[in-house]
Design a protein around this motif. Structure first.
Motif, PDB file in Angstrom:
ATOM      1  N   GLN A 199      -5.467  14.377   1.304  1.00 57.14           N
ATOM      2  CA  GLN A 199      -4.231  13.740   1.805  1.00 57.14           C
ATOM      3  C   GLN A 199      -4.462  12.401   2.754  1.00 57.14           C
ATOM      4  OE1 GLN A 199      -1.958  16.988   3.751  1.00 57.14           O
ATOM      5  NE2 GLN A 199      -1.958  17.976   2.038  1.00 57.14           N
ATOM      6  N   ARG A 200      -5.645  12.525   3.681  1.00 63.86           N
ATOM      7  CA  ARG A 200      -5.815  11.252   4.335  1.00 63.86           C
ATOM      8  C   ARG A 200      -6.318   9.849   3.526  1.00 63.86           C
ATOM      9  NH1 ARG A 200      -8.619  15.038   7.563  1.00 63.86           N
ATOM     10  NH2 ARG A 200     -10.670  14.325   6.749  1.00 63.86           N
ATOM     11  N   ALA A 201      -7.189  10.300   2.630  1.00 59.55           N
ATOM     12  CA  ALA A 201      -7.506   9.243   1.545  1.00 59.55           C
ATOM     13  C   ALA A 201      -6.298   8.680   0.786  1.00 59.55           C
ATOM     14  CB  ALA A 201      -8.547   9.800   0.647  1.00 59.55           C
ATOM     15  N   TYR A 202      -5.256   9.440   0.390  1.00 58.74           N
ATOM     16  CA  TYR A 202      -4.376   8.759  -0.140  1.00 58.74           C
ATOM     17  C   TYR A 202      -3.221   7.960   0.719  1.00 58.74           C
ATOM     18  CZ  TYR A 202      -5.241  10.299  -4.841  1.00 58.74           C
ATOM     19  OH  TYR A 202      -5.942  10.128  -6.194  1.00 58.74           O
ATOM     20  N   ALA A 203      -3.282   8.579   1.965  1.00 55.14           N
ATOM     21  CA  ALA A 203      -2.637   7.807   2.864  1.00 55.14           C
ATOM     22  C   ALA A 203      -3.108   6.448   3.323  1.00 55.14           C
ATOM     23  CB  ALA A 203      -2.404   8.668   4.217  1.00 55.14           C
ATOM     24  N   LYS A 204      -4.557   6.433   3.362  1.00 55.81           N
ATOM     25  CA  LYS A 204      -5.059   4.999   3.589  1.00 55.81           C
ATOM     26  C   LYS A 204      -4.468   4.192   2.403  1.00 55.81           C
ATOM     27  CE  LYS A 204      -7.911   5.410   7.280  1.00 55.81           C
ATOM     28  NZ  LYS A 204      -9.044   5.869   7.093  1.00 55.81           N
ATOM     29  N   ALA A 205      -4.520   4.719   1.098  1.00 54.66           N
ATOM     30  CA  ALA A 205      -4.222   3.938  -0.049  1.00 54.66           C
ATOM     31  C   ALA A 205      -2.714   3.310   0.409  1.00 54.66           C
ATOM     32  CB  ALA A 205      -4.286   4.646  -1.416  1.00 54.66           C
ATOM     33  N   LYS A 206      -1.905   4.016   0.677  1.00 55.27           N
ATOM     34  CA  LYS A 206      -0.547   3.304   0.948  1.00 55.27           C
ATOM     35  C   LYS A 206      -0.584   2.260   2.117  1.00 55.27           C
ATOM     36  CE  LYS A 206       2.223   7.558  -0.217  1.00 55.27           C
ATOM     37  NZ  LYS A 206       2.857   8.663   0.059  1.00 55.27           N
ATOM     38  N   GLU A 207      -1.589   2.495   2.872  1.00 50.23           N
ATOM     39  CA  GLU A 207      -1.728   1.465   4.082  1.00 50.23           C
ATOM     40  C   GLU A 207      -2.242   0.257   3.353  1.00 50.23           C
ATOM     41  OE1 GLU A 207      -4.102   2.839   7.173  1.00 50.23           O
ATOM     42  OE2 GLU A 207      -3.026   4.681   7.591  1.00 50.23           O
ATOM     43  N   VAL A 208      -3.104   0.503   2.563  1.00 47.93           N
ATOM     44  CA  VAL A 208      -3.716  -0.865   1.943  1.00 47.93           C
ATOM     45  C   VAL A 208      -2.709  -1.593   0.871  1.00 47.93           C
ATOM     46  CG1 VAL A 208      -5.659  -1.551   0.288  1.00 47.93           C
ATOM     47  CG2 VAL A 208      -6.017  -0.032   2.255  1.00 47.93           C
ATOM     48  N   ASN A 209      -2.119  -0.819   0.182  1.00 47.01           N
ATOM     49  CA  ASN A 209      -1.376  -1.453  -0.976  1.00 47.01           C
ATOM     50  C   ASN A 209       0.155  -0.834  -1.022  1.00 47.01           C
ATOM     51  OD1 ASN A 209      -0.216  -2.581  -3.282  1.00 47.01           O
ATOM     52  ND2 ASN A 209      -1.740  -1.496  -4.503  1.00 47.01           N
ATOM     53  N   GLN A 210       1.013  -1.155  -0.322  1.00 48.88           N
ATOM     54  CA  GLN A 210       2.187  -0.863  -0.117  1.00 48.88           C
ATOM     55  C   GLN A 210       3.062  -1.056  -1.340  1.00 48.88           C
ATOM     56  OE1 GLN A 210       4.116  -2.122   3.708  1.00 48.88           O
ATOM     57  NE2 GLN A 210       2.235  -1.087   4.737  1.00 48.88           N
ATOM     58  N   VAL A 211       2.617  -2.013  -2.156  1.00 50.39           N
ATOM     59  CA  VAL A 211       3.650  -2.322  -3.173  1.00 50.39           C
ATOM     60  C   VAL A 211       3.370  -1.626  -4.495  1.00 50.39           C
ATOM     61  CG1 VAL A 211       4.303  -4.234  -4.667  1.00 50.39           C
ATOM     62  CG2 VAL A 211       3.773  -4.838  -2.178  1.00 50.39           C
ATOM     63  N   ASN A 212       1.806  -1.740  -4.621  1.00 50.83           N
ATOM     64  CA  ASN A 212       1.461  -0.900  -6.037  1.00 50.83           C
ATOM     65  C   ASN A 212       2.219  -1.000  -7.342  1.00 50.83           C
ATOM     66  OD1 ASN A 212      -0.704   0.941  -6.816  1.00 50.83           O
ATOM     67  ND2 ASN A 212       0.677   2.731  -6.659  1.00 50.83           N
ATOM     68  N   ASP A 213       2.505  -2.385  -7.540  1.00 43.46           N
ATOM     69  CA  ASP A 213       3.218  -2.363  -8.889  1.00 43.46           C
ATOM     70  C   ASP A 213       2.244  -3.439  -9.798  1.00 43.46           C
ATOM     71  OD1 ASP A 213       3.218  -5.070  -7.634  1.00 43.46           O
ATOM     72  OD2 ASP A 213       5.601  -5.264  -7.715  1.00 43.46           O
TER      73      ASP A 213
END
Length: 231
Positions: A199-213
């Motif tokens: 869960q922490r790893a995927y939270a980091k992903a959201k911090e890095v790439n908030q758009v993800n398109d």
């Protein structure tokens, strides 16, 4: 300290999962593959295949100069050996983990990647290609389901094999996979999903790439490269 050159893809998630599980200190250096950051000369010195992830270990166990590692499977093995975690020392158990790590690297990742490409990103929908990779995806989920019949994790104990495979199963709906048809995978998936480090790893992903398109320009960069373009 680990310098992690990363973007929010399944292969990138593998490494943040390990680093969070092992509680290793690390710094993320975002490599926006939709903007072409992976072709920067300084990154190519670390990852000559112009792919993420890659790491630089500033404090290797031999006490020497920093060590760079590219390819997610090689990184997982390196980090496991560095920390003594998530890779058994017993030769028979270790072989099982490595088998399934290579299974992911040679099969699950590439085939599911083609599933994503032809189903989601290809400018022309080619029924043969979509059908071919969806069926192969189903076959691979079946292989994994059988492996998980009598064990909680892929090689028995939690290992880098699970870290390698899980991120590729996260977008299972996009792969046209119904986890109800693979009950052992579904059980394992929920167990992985519930781990705090995951869960922490995927939270980091959201911090890095908030758009993800995926814009048309990004697709051109990612899928339009040929041999001449890489020089």
């Amino acid at each position: 300290m680990i310098d992690l050159y990363y973007w929010t893809t399944p292969n990138g998630h593998k490494i943040t999962i390990f680093l969070e599980e092992a509680e290793l200190p690390y710094i993320i250096h975002p490599i926006d593959i939709g903007k072409g950051d992976q072709f920067a000369p300084e990154f190519l010195k670390i990852s000559p295949n112009n792919r993420i992830p890659a790491i630089v270990d500033r404090a290797p166990t031999d006490g020497g100069a920093p060590i760079s590692v590219f390819e997610s499977g090689a990184i997982l093995q390196y980090l496991a050996e560095k920390t003594g975690k998530f890779l058994p020392t017993d030769v028979r158990q270790r072989v099982k983990v490595m088998e399934w790590l290579f299974w992911q690297m040679g099969g699950l990742g590439p085939m599911l990647g083609q599933n994503h490409h032809f189903s989601q990103y290809a400018p022309e929908k080619i029924p043969y290609a979509i059908d071919r990779y969806v069926k192969e995806t189903e076959r691979l989920y079946g292989v994994l389901d059988t492996q998980l019949i009598d064990r909680p994790f892929i090689a028995g104990e939690y290992s880098i094999a699970d870290m390698a495979c899980y991120p590729w199963t996260v977008p299972h709906e996009r792969q046209q996979i119904n986890l109800d048809e693979f009950p052992n995978v579904q059980r394992w998936f929920k167990s992985m999903q519930a781990r705090p480090a995951v869960q922490r790893a995927y939270a980091k992903a959201k911090e890095v790439n908030q758009v993800n398109d995926m814009s048309d320009a990004a697709k051109a960069i990612l899928f339009g490269q040929g041999r001449r373009d890489s020089k």
